[in-house]
Enzyme design. Structure first.
Site, mmCIF file in Angstrom:
data_model
loop_
_atom_site.group_PDB
_atom_site.id
_atom_site.type_symbol
_atom_site.label_atom_id
_atom_site.label_comp_id
_atom_site.label_asym_id
_atom_site.label_seq_id
_atom_site.Cartn_x
_atom_site.Cartn_y
_atom_site.Cartn_z
ATOM 1 N N GLY A 294 1.001 -1.259 -0.106
ATOM 2 C CA GLY A 294 0.081 -0.035 -0.106
ATOM 3 C C GLY A 294 0.769 1.080 0.025
ATOM 4 O O GLY A 294 0.469 2.206 -0.823
ATOM 5 N N THR A 295 1.890 1.360 0.843
ATOM 6 C CA THR A 295 2.866 2.553 0.807
ATOM 7 C C THR A 295 3.197 2.799 -0.481
ATOM 8 O O THR A 295 3.062 4.090 -0.881
ATOM 9 C CB THR A 295 3.939 2.287 1.987
ATOM 10 O OG1 THR A 295 3.061 1.967 3.256
ATOM 11 C CG2 THR A 295 4.754 3.473 2.193
ATOM 12 N N ASN B 299 -8.222 4.072 8.255
ATOM 13 C CA ASN B 299 -7.738 3.030 9.128
ATOM 14 C C ASN B 299 -7.729 2.987 10.548
ATOM 15 O O ASN B 299 -7.789 1.940 11.185
ATOM 16 C CB ASN B 299 -6.133 2.717 8.556
ATOM 17 C CG ASN B 299 -5.520 4.075 8.744
ATOM 18 O OD1 ASN B 299 -5.669 5.208 8.054
ATOM 19 N ND2 ASN B 299 -4.403 4.154 9.680
ATOM 20 N N SER C 70 -3.613 -3.160 -0.728
ATOM 21 C CA SER C 70 -2.354 -4.172 -0.009
ATOM 22 C C SER C 70 -2.846 -5.488 0.340
ATOM 23 O O SER C 70 -3.912 -5.867 0.864
ATOM 24 C CB SER C 70 -2.043 -3.233 1.205
ATOM 25 O OG SER C 70 -1.312 -3.940 1.939
ATOM 26 N N HIS D 31 -1.545 -7.665 2.366
ATOM 27 C CA HIS D 31 -1.714 -7.992 3.933
ATOM 28 C C HIS D 31 -2.762 -7.745 4.710
ATOM 29 O O HIS D 31 -2.982 -8.482 5.796
ATOM 30 C CB HIS D 31 -0.471 -7.945 4.658
ATOM 31 C CG HIS D 31 -0.119 -6.598 4.812
ATOM 32 N ND1 HIS D 31 -0.016 -6.248 6.380
ATOM 33 C CD2 HIS D 31 0.251 -5.402 4.375
ATOM 34 C CE1 HIS D 31 -0.016 -4.912 6.392
ATOM 35 N NE2 HIS D 31 0.323 -4.375 5.183
ATOM 36 N N THR E 168 12.933 -7.781 -10.901
ATOM 37 C CA THR E 168 12.542 -9.190 -11.441
ATOM 38 C C THR E 168 10.938 -9.408 -10.080
ATOM 39 O O THR E 168 11.178 -8.773 -9.145
ATOM 40 C CB THR E 168 13.438 -10.203 -10.770
ATOM 41 O OG1 THR E 168 14.409 -9.889 -11.851
ATOM 42 C CG2 THR E 168 12.733 -11.568 -11.080
ATOM 43 N N CYS F 225 1.379 4.379 13.110
ATOM 44 C CA CYS F 225 2.444 5.333 13.301
ATOM 45 C C CYS F 225 2.729 5.870 14.676
ATOM 46 O O CYS F 225 3.917 6.177 14.873
ATOM 47 C CB CYS F 225 2.504 6.302 12.314
ATOM 48 S SG CYS F 225 0.841 7.262 12.546
#
Ligand SMILES: Cc1ncc(COP(=O)(O)O)c(C=O)c1O
Length: 388
Positions: free
Chosen positions: A69-70, A150, A198, A200, A236, A324
């Site tokens: 996501g970042t 979030n 994202s 995860h 890759t 954060c």
């Protein structure tokens, strides 16, 4: 353990693990190679791209794989600025409650003279679409508004915002990292030009994600080299993770309506029981315009971080909601933007559900919450204020 921190990260689904494994030690070819190993890896990536696209109603050639996501957020912000061709100073409109993966790049752009408008939100954390229309000027190159927050789970009126952006012909990006797999999302119906996902957060592996870029939107690549990902992201490809992410998207699509009703029942049970059993509790975020795998509460007179430690001692994993804050020790910028005072901010707790959580776990959690909140309140500096 009862894991109620699925907004931070989720368990990789067993079917995802199964799908990934051969790409470590059997199908380990480089997707750029001509031989069979390479062709098989290439084919696996094509399949995953289709699976990701299908989850959000995109075309597979509109999906760019990223490291998560970042990177998706950084890529769209930076990539649109670099290709804008607008006269200086360029201008981006975003909101004051975005994830740091949008806010930090924006702060960095300000250091080089780019103008950023951080829109305010109401007490539920909702942006007023009219303010977007009022903020657009001849230098505006992008609007970036998150889909679901979030911390508090509030959903923004993305469709309404996209209609405004279309009127002024400004591309719209949405960070949908918390929304994907929690509500139906179709990029065409929504009219967005770019969307971040994202893996995860939806029971896929960490370190992989995607950016939907609508056909026709020019985005300058950030990573140059061998020209992988259609020249948009050299290096890759992370084949095993891409395969796992694709499978996670397929499962998220198949199970979307089951998961939504499951989250609703966990949410209602937790909210009803908590407010019945514990006094001075407040639900944060919008009560309906929200994702229901997230519940964000303020327990007055309690320090949220003490609460998390106590819950952890009882085997329950929870969060204050802002990852954060763990690194910066700052008070939540989201709750501040929603007008919360210091006491309301420090007393907050986020519990976020996954498909594996059960109603029984919710009942156990409420019992533990009742006990630990009462313990913390017995030594709280607000004890007399609230007559605990
Ligand atoms: C809304 C939002 N944006 C961006 C991110 C960053 O995503 P990733 O961890 O995949 O880099 C997160 C993760 O917590 C998030 O919740």
């Amino acid at each position: 353990m009862i894991y109620l921190d699925n907004a931070a990260s989720t368990a990789v689904h067993p079917d995802v693990v199964k799908e990934m494994l051969p790409y470590f030690d059997v199908q380990y070819g480089n997707p750029s190679s001509i031989h069979q190993f390479g062709r098989k890896a290439r084919k696996a990536i094509q399949k995953a791209r289709k699976q990701v696209a299908a989850l959000i109603g995109a075309e597979s050639n509109e999906i760019l794989f990223t490291s998560g996501g970042t990177e998706s957020n950084n890529t769209i912000l930076d990539g649109v600025l670099k290709s804008s061709g607008e006269p200086d100073p360029e201008h981006i409109i975003t909101s004051s409650i975005e994830h740091e993966a949008v806010l930090q790049p924006c702060k960095d752009f300000e250091n080089v003279g780019i103008k950023i408008t951080y829109l305010p939100v109401d007490e539920h954390g909702i942006v007023n679409p009219d303010e977007i229309a009022n903020s657009i000027n001849s230098h505006t190159v992008l609007v970036s508004i998150m889909f679901a927050n979030n911390e508090v789970g509030t959903i923004q009126p993305i469709k309404e915002i996209s209609e405004i952006c279309k009127k002024y012909q400004i591309p719209l990006h949405t960070d949908a990292i918390q929304a994907v797999g929690k509500i139906p999302i179709n990029v065409k119906d929504l009219g967005v030009d770019a969307l971040s996902i994202s893996s995860h957060k939806i029971n896929g592996p960490k370190g992989i994600g995607a950016l939907f870029i609508k056909k026709g939107l020019t985005v300058t690549p950030q990573i140059l080299g061998g020209g992988q990902e259609n020249g948009m992201r050299s290096g890759t490809e992370n084949v095993a993770s891409i395969v796992g992410f694709g499978k996670a998207c397929e499962i998220a699509k198949d199970k979307l309506s089951d998961n939504i009703s499951h989250f609703h029942s966990l949410y209602s049970s937790l909210l009803t029981k908590t407010t019945k059993e514990i006094t001075h509790v407040k639900l944060n975020g919008h009560p309906e315009k929200r994702i229901f795998n997230n519940i964000h509460l303020t327990f007055l007179g309690v320090n949220g971080e003490d609460l998390i430690i106590k819950l952890d001692e009882h085997g329950i994993a929870a969060s204050t909601g802002s990852a954060c804050s763990v690194h910066t020790q700052k008070a939540s910028h989201v709750l501040k933007a929603m007008g919360f005072n210091h006491e309301q901010i420090t007393g907050s707790l986020r519990l976020s559900f996954g498909y594996m959580n059960t109603l029984d776990e919710i009942s156990q959690t409420v019992e533990v919450l009742k006990k630990v909140v009462s313990e913390l309140r017995s030594v709280s500096p607000y004890k007399t204020k609230y007559n605990f």
